[in-house]
Design a protein around this motif. Structure first.
Motif, PDB file in Angstrom:
ATOM      1  N   ARG A   4      47.254  34.334  40.518  1.00 49.43           N
ATOM      2  CA  ARG A   4      45.967  34.920  40.168  1.00 49.43           C
ATOM      3  C   ARG A   4      44.871  33.887  40.404  1.00 49.43           C
ATOM      4  N   ASP A   5      43.766  34.350  40.965  1.00 51.67           N
ATOM      5  CA  ASP A   5      42.630  33.479  41.250  1.00 51.67           C
ATOM      6  C   ASP A   5      41.934  33.111  39.933  1.00 51.67           C
ATOM      7  N   ALA A  61      39.657  36.773  38.235  1.00 55.87           N
ATOM      8  CA  ALA A  61      40.940  37.252  37.715  1.00 55.87           C
ATOM      9  C   ALA A  61      41.359  38.584  38.314  1.00 55.87           C
ATOM     10  N   ARG A  91      41.505  39.165  41.441  1.00 55.03           N
ATOM     11  CA  ARG A  91      42.156  38.918  42.741  1.00 55.03           C
ATOM     12  C   ARG A  91      43.458  38.185  42.510  1.00 55.03           C
ATOM     13  N   GLY A  92      44.464  38.568  43.275  1.00 55.18           N
ATOM     14  CA  GLY A  92      45.739  37.897  43.113  1.00 55.18           C
ATOM     15  C   GLY A  92      46.719  38.268  44.197  1.00 55.18           C
ATOM     16  N   ARG A 108      46.348  41.667  45.651  1.00 58.06           N
ATOM     17  CA  ARG A 108      45.660  42.468  44.648  1.00 58.06           C
ATOM     18  C   ARG A 108      44.163  42.200  44.799  1.00 58.06           C
ATOM     19  N   ASP A 127      41.691  44.049  41.049  1.00 57.95           N
ATOM     20  CA  ASP A 127      42.765  44.299  40.081  1.00 57.95           C
ATOM     21  C   ASP A 127      43.639  45.496  40.462  1.00 57.95           C
TER      22      ASP A 127
END
Length: 706
Positions: free
Chosen positions: A163-164, A168, A170-171, A208, A211
């Motif tokens: 997860r960035d 949060a 983006r992942g 992702r 989200d």
């Protein structure tokens, strides 16, 4: 475990470039790795999605060691097979464990790792895949501004979650078969592979965004040839004209061209799924005005739909207001679109308009689309965008009212040079001094000339004689002024530009050849220019140099001052063949095209964005340019422009005419286009030398051959 799937979607080819980097690309997804398949931290390697690097480390270790590379092949631009071996045990020369990594990209990454035990007894293996990400913007990676990992890694059952930390929403989710032990930063397996046995695991990395998990273009366990990227390339090939030649080298290059152009296409679901072509991997996997327009132009013999989709997409993003930060102006066509996390800070915004040439090229391509059979209603719907583009030429492009389009960036964040040679030092005088703005480029005036004739032709087709007459008159006046203002009679070529004081920027460049392609060059000037372009200072033996070796700024290892750009050479060839009636034009066109195709062979059948401009008799094969994009759209499309130019193929669907004036090089033998779609008509074209045959043309059409 299942056996590795056959890998026969296309003709295998070396997938690594001269620096050992393997590039896989599919739409807005691409992956850069070493020839072992490893994404190595601290480099530009990575798995990228929508202009951001999601994976910055993806390293495989077998019993604690990096496996030894044996080969890497890629049947298509989106897939590769890395063949490796476990390092031999101490005191032994040979290894008995084969390691195969099969990788596929397409809105995600899938990798199948297979271990083949070739020994006579079972072997115990510890396999570890180290995984990390930094979620860095593409430009930050390119410019070396990445400070390290920004990923928060957690294990969730059989999944590894990245997860960035800065966003949060983006992942990346990494999941694998084979019951791995999952820990932050790694997946590991401890397995026993029977004698003569096989073991494999399949790993999927899914982005992702906002989200929400992005649906990849493949399913777990699916064969590569059944995946979404493979189905897309098959559909592209079914819909495209088949181009072949007796020359096997040319045929191989055309095959790679077709594959790469299919992989570089982006189908945007938010815009009805219509296609446009990205400029090139790794740094330009997005819509570019100039690059996408010229690529679409070159690709017309394969599929007119790509050009129409590109025009429609650019029309939606056409300038509406005036914004110095993004350099947007009413009617101006976009330079580039960016989607990465830093896109708002790159060149003033994610929509940047700082280019002088995309706007007239838009109008020129629209008419060309209609000639090649695009739907007339779809073309008619784009006429307001074409008129807005020409209004930009008159009101904003021509800054001082002298009849020429100039550029000068609006702020210090924009591009200093805004033609296709857009490096800071790309426009210079014969003595090497940099030109000062506002700058009026010679090729841009040619594009405007072509755009005015194109709009006149569109007006005639749609029964608007007043607009047609006005645009033809403006084109004729521009041609006269161009001849007076840009021609250098004492030198025998066109000035590359007029500077801010209207002085002629007098370097001999390949830009002058674009004046042949657009048709703005007068015959008496073109006859002399052909001789200058044929000089050894311009013809490297592998293509046309961007800058003559006799000029002060010449550097064969530079980006724009002496290098070879395949699309640029192809445009020069097309321009020379437009003036085929002039002495030496056809001969030079054949020589340049032959050198370019020899260079393609040296690069494994795939022409890179550019390569160094050293003379062929000094360095053979050609010397790569270290950061050249490959595959790159207009380089990939360049062979198609060569084919079209040597066929002299000019269809005109609204007028039900097809012209063929072939000058096919002897080394090519017979050149064939099968199932060429011209609107509702499907024809076959074949040519050898100056002879040609056209089959399937209805009686109501007219063929002009020779």
């Amino acid at each position: 475990m299942s056996a590795p799937e056959p890998f026969n979607a296309g003709e295998p080819a070396l997938a690594a470039d001269a620096g050992g980097t393997v590039t896989l690309v599919e739409g807005s997804t691409f992956c850069l790795s070493a020839s072992t398949g490893d994404i190595q931290p601290g480099s530009t390697h990575g798995f990228y999605f929508r202009d951001a690097r999601l994976l910055s480390r993806w390293e495989l270790r077998v019993d604690g060691h990096a496996p030894h590379p044996l080969s890497v092949t890629g049947p298509e631009a989106f897939a590769a097979r890395f063949v490796l071996r476990r390092p031999p045990k101490g005191g032994l020369a040979d290894s008995t464990l084969l390691v195969v990594r099969e990788r596929l990209v397409g809105d995600g990454l899938r990798e199948t790792i297979t271990l083949d035990n070739l020994g006579r007894e079972a072997t115990a293996v510890t396999l570890v895949l180290h995984v990390d990400g930094d979620f860095a913007d593409l430009f930050a990676v390119k410019e070396g501004r990445v400070g390290g990992s920004s990923a928060e890694a957690t294990a969730a059952g059989s999944d590894l979650l990245l997860r960035d930390r800065g966003d949060a929403a983006r992942g990346l989710v990494v999941s694998a078969t084979g019951d791995p032990l999952v820990a932050p930063g790694a997946l590991s397996w401890r397995v026993v592979v029977p004698a003569r046995g096989r073991w494999s695991t399949e790993i999927i990395a899914s982005p992702r965004v906002a989200d929400r998990r992005v649906e990849p273009q493949f399913r777990r366990g699916e064969r590569v040839e059944s995946s979404g990227p493979a189905r897309k390339i098959k559909a592209w090939r079914r819909a495209s004209t088949t181009v072949a030649a007796d020359d096997p080298a040319l045929t191989a290059v055309l095959r790679r061209t077709e594959s790469d152009l299919g992989a570089l296409q982006i189908h945007d679901p938010s815009r009805g799924g219509r296609p446009f072509v990205a400029a090139g991997a790794p740094w330009f996997m997005t819509l570019f005005g100039r690059d996408s327009l010229l690529t679409a132009w070159m690709t017309l013999p394969l599929d007119v739909g790509l050009a129409l989709g590109t025009l429609q997409t650019l029309a939606e993003a056409q300038g509406r207001t005036t914004d110095p930060l993004t350099e947007e102006e009413p009617g101006r066509i976009l330079h580039e679109l960016r989607l990465g996390p830093d896109s708002g800070r790159v060149l003033g915004g994610n929509h940047y308009y700082g280019t002088a040439d995309a706007t007239p090229l838009f109008v020129a391509l629209l008419a060309e689309c209609l000639r090649w059979g695009a739907d007339a209603d779809a073309v008619r719907a784009l006429l307001p965008a074409a008129d807005a583009a020409l209004a930009w030429v008159d009101r904003h492009g021509d800054r001082d009212g002298d009849g020429f389009v100039e550029y000068q960036r609006a702020t210090d964040r924009g591009l200093l040079n805004q033609g296709w040679k857009d490096s800071f030092d790309g426009i210079n005088h014969a003595d090497g001094r940099l030109a000062t703005g506002p700058i009026a480029l010679c090729e841009v005036q040619g594009y405007v000339y072509a755009a005015r004739l194109a709009r006149a032709e569109l007006a005639e087709t749609f029964d608007d004689p007043a607009t047609a007459a006005r645009q033809r008159e403006l084109a004729a006046r521009l041609r006269e002024r161009f001849a007076e203002a840009f021609w250098l009679p004492e030198r025998g070529w066109y000035a590359v530009a007029l500077d801010g004081g209207k002085a002629k920027v007098d370097a001999l460049t390949s830009n002058a050849a674009h004046a042949l392609w657009s048709g703005i060059a007068l015959d008496e000037h073109a006859a002399v220019l052909v001789e200058r372009l044929a000089d050894a200072s311009m013809d490297s033996g592998y293509g046309l140099r961007t800058l003559s070796a006799e000029m002060g700024a010449y550097n064969p290892m530079s980006y724009h001052n002496g290098s070879i750009w395949p699309h640029d050479t192809a445009i020069a060839v097309a321009g020379l063949l437009r003036y085929a009636h002039l002495p030496g034009a056809v001969e030079l066109a054949e020589r340049l095209a032959g050198g370019l195709l020899d260079a393609a062979g040296a690069f494994g059948g795939r022409l890179p964005e550019l390569f160094c401009g050293f003379a062929r008799d000094r360095f053979s094969p050609p010397v790569p340019y270290p950061t050249s994009c490959s595959p790159q759209a207009w380089a990939s499309a360049a062979p198609l422009l060569l084919v079209r130019a040597f066929l002299g193929l000019e269809p005109d669907v609204p007028r039900r005419e097809v012209a063929l004036r072939p000058h096919v090089p002897a080394r090519w033998g017979s050149l064939r286009l099968s199932e060429l779609r011209l609107g509702q008509v499907v024809v076959d074209v074949s040519a050898r030398g100056t002879d040609a045959e056209l089959r399937g043309l209805p009686d109501s059409w007219r063929a002009r051959v020779g």
